[in-house]
Design a protein around this motif. Structure first.
Motif, PDB file in Angstrom:
ATOM      1  N   GLN A 180     -44.197  10.835  31.156  1.00  0.00           N
ATOM      2  CA  GLN A 180     -43.775  12.218  31.399  1.00  0.00           C
ATOM      3  C   GLN A 180     -44.517  12.876  32.551  1.00  0.00           C
ATOM      4  N   GLY A 181     -45.678  12.339  32.887  1.00  0.00           N
ATOM      5  CA  GLY A 181     -46.452  12.905  33.989  1.00  0.00           C
ATOM      6  C   GLY A 181     -47.594  11.987  34.359  1.00  0.00           C
ATOM      7  N   THR A 182     -48.099  12.144  35.582  1.00  0.00           N
ATOM      8  CA  THR A 182     -49.231  11.348  36.047  1.00  0.00           C
ATOM      9  C   THR A 182     -50.288  12.272  36.636  1.00  0.00           C
ATOM     10  N   CYS A 183     -51.508  11.760  36.689  1.00  0.00           N
ATOM     11  CA  CYS A 183     -52.596  12.525  37.306  1.00  0.00           C
ATOM     12  C   CYS A 183     -53.743  11.582  37.623  1.00  0.00           C
ATOM     13  N   CYS A 184     -54.671  12.036  38.441  1.00  0.00           N
ATOM     14  CA  CYS A 184     -55.900  11.279  38.667  1.00  0.00           C
ATOM     15  C   CYS A 184     -56.731  11.303  37.379  1.00  0.00           C
ATOM     16  N   LEU A 185     -57.480  10.235  37.168  1.00  0.00           N
ATOM     17  CA  LEU A 185     -58.295  10.157  35.955  1.00  0.00           C
ATOM     18  C   LEU A 185     -59.511  11.064  36.112  1.00  0.00           C
ATOM     19  N   ASP A 186     -59.240  12.340  35.949  1.00  0.00           N
ATOM     20  CA  ASP A 186     -60.241  13.393  36.092  1.00  0.00           C
ATOM     21  C   ASP A 186     -60.140  14.284  34.854  1.00  0.00           C
ATOM     22  N   GLU A 187     -61.269  14.723  34.333  1.00  0.00           N
ATOM     23  CA  GLU A 187     -61.261  15.491  33.087  1.00  0.00           C
ATOM     24  C   GLU A 187     -60.386  16.735  33.182  1.00  0.00           C
ATOM     25  N   TYR A 219     -55.067   4.917  24.172  1.00  0.00           N
ATOM     26  CA  TYR A 219     -55.579   4.793  25.539  1.00  0.00           C
ATOM     27  C   TYR A 219     -55.576   3.327  25.936  1.00  0.00           C
ATOM     28  N   ASN A 220     -54.881   3.005  27.025  1.00  0.00           N
ATOM     29  CA  ASN A 220     -54.796   1.620  27.487  1.00  0.00           C
ATOM     30  C   ASN A 220     -55.298   1.548  28.919  1.00  0.00           C
ATOM     31  N   ARG A 221     -56.342   0.764  29.123  1.00  0.00           N
ATOM     32  CA  ARG A 221     -56.931   0.647  30.466  1.00  0.00           C
ATOM     33  C   ARG A 221     -56.218  -0.402  31.314  1.00  0.00           C
ATOM     34  N   ARG A 222     -55.247  -1.108  30.726  1.00  0.00           N
ATOM     35  CA  ARG A 222     -54.427  -2.060  31.475  1.00  0.00           C
ATOM     36  C   ARG A 222     -55.241  -3.060  32.292  1.00  0.00           C
ATOM     37  N   GLY A 223     -56.098  -3.811  31.578  1.00  0.00           N
ATOM     38  CA  GLY A 223     -56.800  -4.903  32.249  1.00  0.00           C
ATOM     39  C   GLY A 223     -58.138  -4.544  32.833  1.00  0.00           C
ATOM     40  N   GLU A 279     -52.131   5.903  29.843  1.00  0.00           N
ATOM     41  CA  GLU A 279     -52.081   4.554  30.404  1.00  0.00           C
ATOM     42  C   GLU A 279     -52.646   4.550  31.814  1.00  0.00           C
ATOM     43  N   VAL A 280     -53.688   3.746  32.033  1.00  0.00           N
ATOM     44  CA  VAL A 280     -54.189   3.571  33.390  1.00  0.00           C
ATOM     45  C   VAL A 280     -53.177   2.716  34.155  1.00  0.00           C
ATOM     46  N   LEU A 281     -52.708   3.215  35.285  1.00  0.00           N
ATOM     47  CA  LEU A 281     -51.693   2.507  36.074  1.00  0.00           C
ATOM     48  C   LEU A 281     -52.380   1.705  37.181  1.00  0.00           C
ATOM     49  N   PRO A 282     -52.271   0.387  37.147  1.00  0.00           N
ATOM     50  CA  PRO A 282     -52.943  -0.449  38.156  1.00  0.00           C
ATOM     51  C   PRO A 282     -52.183  -0.452  39.483  1.00  0.00           C
ATOM     52  N   LEU A 283     -52.246   0.643  40.191  1.00  0.00           N
ATOM     53  CA  LEU A 283     -51.470   0.811  41.420  1.00  0.00           C
ATOM     54  C   LEU A 283     -52.089   0.044  42.580  1.00  0.00           C
ATOM     55  N   VAL A 293     -53.436   7.798  35.998  1.00  0.00           N
ATOM     56  CA  VAL A 293     -52.965   7.530  34.639  1.00  0.00           C
ATOM     57  C   VAL A 293     -51.582   8.140  34.429  1.00  0.00           C
ATOM     58  N   GLY A 294     -50.815   7.494  33.563  1.00  0.00           N
ATOM     59  CA  GLY A 294     -49.557   8.050  33.105  1.00  0.00           C
ATOM     60  C   GLY A 294     -49.763   8.611  31.705  1.00  0.00           C
ATOM     61  N   VAL A 295     -49.180   9.756  31.423  1.00  0.00           N
ATOM     62  CA  VAL A 295     -49.393  10.424  30.129  1.00  0.00           C
ATOM     63  C   VAL A 295     -48.050  10.693  29.460  1.00  0.00           C
TER      64      VAL A 295
END
Length: 326
Positions: A180-187, A219-223, A279-283, A293-295
């Protein structure tokens, strides 16, 4: 009346007939009918789109919706073709339903014209971009940042079609996660997007007075393994950059965002009503020390809680077992 003459030599024609008869399928002229395998049929009808190499920079600047698909390793191309054939159908139907509702609410001549133009652009299938990833077994599609289709509704419709038998079980796509949305992994950024999505979820939900809202966080760090996280911390000049890669830290940030919107909410890992998946997206192509991350905020019906909280598989383990036995 002019008689049709076969220009091919008799010997060549007889050879073709013999080969076709061996296959058991011929035309009137003795031509062999090619029997394509399912994946060859896919390839003949659907072409794989090129990667959108501007996707990573756009994801760094804007929040995007889309779909993250899991598949067997080295079957990404097959899964991409299969996903396109599935998603296009439901994106179009979801878009048309929304347009029909708009036309009913605001019936005027302009609505008809805009619907035709929009339908044309949707049919060109250029609304979804294929994003290049650094991990195997994953396929990522994103929408333009100014378009936000109801991705959760689309995935819900896919599950309903699979259960009713309207849609055949996919061969290569294991799971389709609506992002539904993405953002940088920032608090700050993560809390902002979770707050927004939980508010949308609660506005659409018929809350029963007196009931405490139960939620869970996945929470999935995807590898991104623990050893990689340790190396990142050691080589980074700022130890807080990757703080949210720690599972417990991420959980606490998301839980605080949920409680900010729903103060009377509690954590329930077995039967949550609100399921927040990060989900951490391994871009490919993002700067070092940067994570996107995708949320998603999903209803209970779309997730499984065992062995961990995640989107449901498109094909159940029972069906997969039965296929292998055959």
């Amino acid at each position: 009346m002019e008689q049709r003459v076969n220009s091919e030599p008799p010997a060549e024609n007889q050879k073709k007939k013999k080969m076709a008869e061996d296959e058991g399928k011929t035309t009137a002229e003795g031509e062999k009918i090619e029997e394509m395998k399912p994946w060859e049929q896919h390839s003949a009808v659907i072409s794989i789109p090129r990667f959108d190499y501007n996707a990573s920079s756009s994801l760094l600047r804007h929040s995007h919706s889309g779909f993250l698909i899991t598949c067997p390793i080295k079957r990404e191309k097959s899964a991409t073709k299969e996903a396109i054939s599935i998603l296009e159908k439901y994106i179009l139907s979801n878009h048309d339903a929304k347009r029909r509702k708009t036309c009913m609410d605001d019936a005027n001549a302009e609505c008809k014209g805009s619907r035709e133009e929009s339908g044309t652009s949707m049919e060109k299938s250029d609304i979804l971009s294929l994003v290049k990833l650094t991990r195997s077994g994953l396929v990522l599609f994103k929408f333009p940042f100014d378009k936000s289709p109801a991705v959760v509704d689309i995935v819900s419709q896919i599950f309903q079609s699979l259960e009713s038998g309207i849609l055949k079980s996919p061969l290569w796509c294991n799971r389709i996660l609506p992002i539904q949305g993405t953002c940088c992994l920032d608090e700050k950024e993560l809390k902002k997007i979770v707050t927004k999505l939980v508010e949308q979820f609660m506005n659409n939900r018929q809350k029963e007075t007196g009931n405490t809202v139960k939620f869970a966080v996945g929470y999935n760090r995807r590898g991104i393994e623990e050893t990689e996280m340790k190396n990142l911390r050691n080589t980074s000049s700022d130890p807080d950059i990757f703080a949210l890669l720690d599972r417990n830290k991420c959980f606490s940030v998301v839980a605080a965002a949920v409680k900010e919107v729903v103060p009377d909410s509690i954590v329930d890992l077995k039967d949550p009503e609100i399921c927040v998946l990060v989900e951490v997206l391994p871009l490919s192509g993002v700067p070092d020390r940067t994570a996107i991350v995708g949320v998603s905020v999903l209803p209970r019906a779309l997730v499984t809680t065992k062995p961990r909280l995640s989107i449901k598989a498109l094909v159940s383990d029972t069906k997969e077992t039965n296929k292998k036995k055959r």
